[in-house]
Design an enzyme around this catalytic site. Structure first.
Site, short mmCIF file in Angstrom:
data_model
loop_
_atom_site.label_atom_id
_atom_site.label_comp_id
_atom_site.label_asym_id
_atom_site.label_seq_id
_atom_site.Cartn_x
_atom_site.Cartn_y
_atom_site.Cartn_z
CD GLU A 162 53.10 40.91 41.27
OE1 GLU A 162 53.02 39.96 40.49
OE2 GLU A 162 52.76 42.07 40.97
CE LYS B 299 49.43 37.10 38.79
NZ LYS B 299 50.27 38.23 38.31
CB CYS C 266 49.67 41.63 40.28
SG CYS C 266 50.06 43.10 39.28
#
Length: 555
Positions: A283, A360, A412
């Site tokens: 990430e 995300k 994540c």
């Protein structure tokens, strides 16, 4: 009665009350300690799963015997101690976090404990069942919304038990939490009832209900055992998972450049160790925003690093998946002008161009996302002053096509939520690839607590799950929920994962999602609501006909 005769009685009552208060405080503290002991923490880097079956035992006598006035502060105490012990590593991140996060659970448990007591009062014999339903419902609800947080989900402690990991393909993680809590609540009820000195009827009741819990546990175990899939004929796909052991956001341009060079060297080393079909960087591994600098050319040093990256990737015949800040200029809803917005993204470079993008969707509260700027402007400004990097939420669960397979890329924190990986698989993902940055925690325990939740994404959906992290835990888990390999945390390295690509099965969890948690929530609501109405009706009727309700109508 003489005054001298009254004083000793009053004194004795006060001492007895004091002993009961002390007992309750000790039992709640013991429960909180056992809860934290089950997870990776101060006493064990990988956790002690059997403690998950025991943490509820000390709570049973407290919930049965404490007053309604006492149950709220006792719940608050449990919430603070359990999460202060569980999330102790937050103190290294920022001193305020070890105060704020447990305080959130002080508030939550101030609501949960009265519900648990209501279950014990309304259903004296079946209270253990209500406790399992209530706790599972609480864990499900706390995973929702802006403050959604799945860390501390009891069922996750069984991440190294593949049979139970596979069982989540039926019930999700919630079935394991339910099993652990009803077991502890049943054991606590047995202790409180002093079963060996109780009536034959009581012994038969607890024997039958205990057998029922064993049957449920065996059902989950057998389901997990017999639902194991055969991976022998599955095609293999080799993925190089890099771990450069640096917090990508720390240090400025020089650090960004050094991290890039480290990742580049690790990628070249991976090709000497094997023949990877895909190379993954973590990430935000490459920090300068590729699209923004190429489009607007506002920072020539950052642009030069972007051009260096693209020149390197152009020499590679292998697709590269990496995390990057996908910044754009978009029309602001407030001002109507073009303003920069940032997306935390996973992007794919293949055959000379950028071909895949996922942004995300589930952002970390406060540190990545705070949607209440207008309602709490002072909090929003405080977060900005603390150098918080806010992101905009992505809009869809885009799959990324590597040229060989379709992959889902939770970023994540997203791999701690079952619904995200499930949606990727529903959209056609054949492999789940997680990109994470946990270096900020500075703690192996924190990284292990994150990793343990991600393991269940493989078991729930019967898909291979791989993780590339900047400091740990870089690992891969096969579709049967078995952790196949992992790198040592906080050490630079590359993990070559020759993974099976299995996509024949669509599990009950993939099809129906969190049905078990929703069932627990529904049954819990109707039992508590119905039990309260019946209890109130009986009391009103008893008063009307002039008799006392001494609990003989308990059920």
């Amino acid at each position: 009665m003489a005054v001298a005769e009254i004083i000793p009685v009053v004194g004795e009552d006060s001492r007895k009350k004091g002993r009961l208060i002390l007992r309750d405080l000790l039992l709640v503290t013991l429960s909180a300690f056992l809860f934290s002991l089950a997870f990776p923490g101060l006493f064990s880097e990988k956790g002690m799963p059997p403690a998950a079956f025991l943490f509820f035992v000390p709570l049973v006598p407290v919930l049965k015997e404490c007053s309604w006035k006492a149950v709220v502060p006792l719940g608050m105490l449990h919430g603070y101690i359990s999460y202060a012990l569980f999330n102790y590593w937050l103190a290294d991140f920022h001193p305020l976090t070890i105060i704020i996060v447990p305080f959130i659970y002080v508030c939550i448990f101030a609501l949960v404990f009265p519900l648990l007591k209501a279950g014990a009062v309304l259903f004296p014999r079946w209270g253990f069942l209500l406790h399992g339903l209530i706790w599972t419902s609480y864990e499900y609800l706390k995973s929702k919304g802006f403050l959604g947080y799945t860390y501390g989900t009891v069922g996750s402690v069984f991440y190294e038990w593949p049979v139970f990991v596979r069982a989540t393909s039926l019930t999700g993680l919630w079935g394991l939490s339910f099993l652990a809590v009803i077991t502890g609540a049943w054991l606590g009820s047995v202790c409180v009832s002093r079963i060996f000195r109780s009536s034959l009827k009581n012994r038969i009741f607890f024997g039958k209900t205990g057998l029922g819990i064993i049957v449920f546990a065996l059902f989950l175990a057998f389901y997990g055992f017999f639902s194991r899939v055969d991976l022998e004929d599955s095609p293999r796909y080799t993925i190089a998972l890099t771990q450069h052991n640096a917090d990508s956001w720390q240090g400025g341009y020089a650090a960004f450049r050094d991290n890039y060079y480290t990742l580049r060297d690790l990628s070249l080393r991976s090709q000497l160790k094997g023949s990877p079909d895909l190379i993954v960087w973590p990430e935000t591994a490459f920090v300068p925003t590729i699209h923004y600098h190429k489009t607007y050319r506002t920072n020539l040093r950052s642009l030069s690093l972007v051009e260096d990256l693209e020149s390197f990737l152009a020499t590679q015949d292998i697709p590269y998946l990496l995390g990057n800040d996908d910044a754009r200029k978009e029309v602001s809803e407030k001002s109507g002008a073009l303003e920069r917005v940032d997306y935390n993204a996973a992007i794919l470079y293949r055959e000379g161009e950028w071909r895949g993008l996922y942004r995300k969707r589930h952002l970390v509260p406060f540190t990545e996302h705070f949607p209440y700027e207008e309602q709490f402007p002072s909090v929003y400004q405080w977060l900005l002053d603390a150098d918080t990097h806010f992101w905009k939420k992505g809009e869809s669960f885009n799959l990324i096509d590597t040229g060989d397979y379709q992959i889902g890329t939770p970023i994540c924190f997203e791999d701690t939520f079952g619904y995200i990986s499930r949606q990727f698989v529903l959209n056609g993902a054949q492999i789940i690839v997680n990109l994470s940055n946990d270096a900020w925690s500075g703690s192996v325990v924190a990284e292990r607590q994150h990793f343990m939740l991600s393991v269940f994404r493989a078991g729930e959906n019967r898909r291979t799950m791989v993780r590339s992290t900047n400091s740990g835990i870089t690992a891969w888990v096969d579709p049967n929920g078995v952790i196949r390999d992992e790198l040592e945390p906080f050490v630079p390295g590359v993990l070559i994962a020759d993974v099976p690509v299995y996509s024949k099965t669509r599990t009950p969890y993939t099809r129906w999602g969190d049905w078990f948690a929703l069932l627990c929530l529904t049954v819990c609501f109707f039992l508590l609501f119905g039990g309260a109405i019946i209890r109130l009706t009986i009391r009103l009727r008893s008063r009307r006909i002039g008799i006392e309700d001494r609990g003989k109508y308990d059920f």
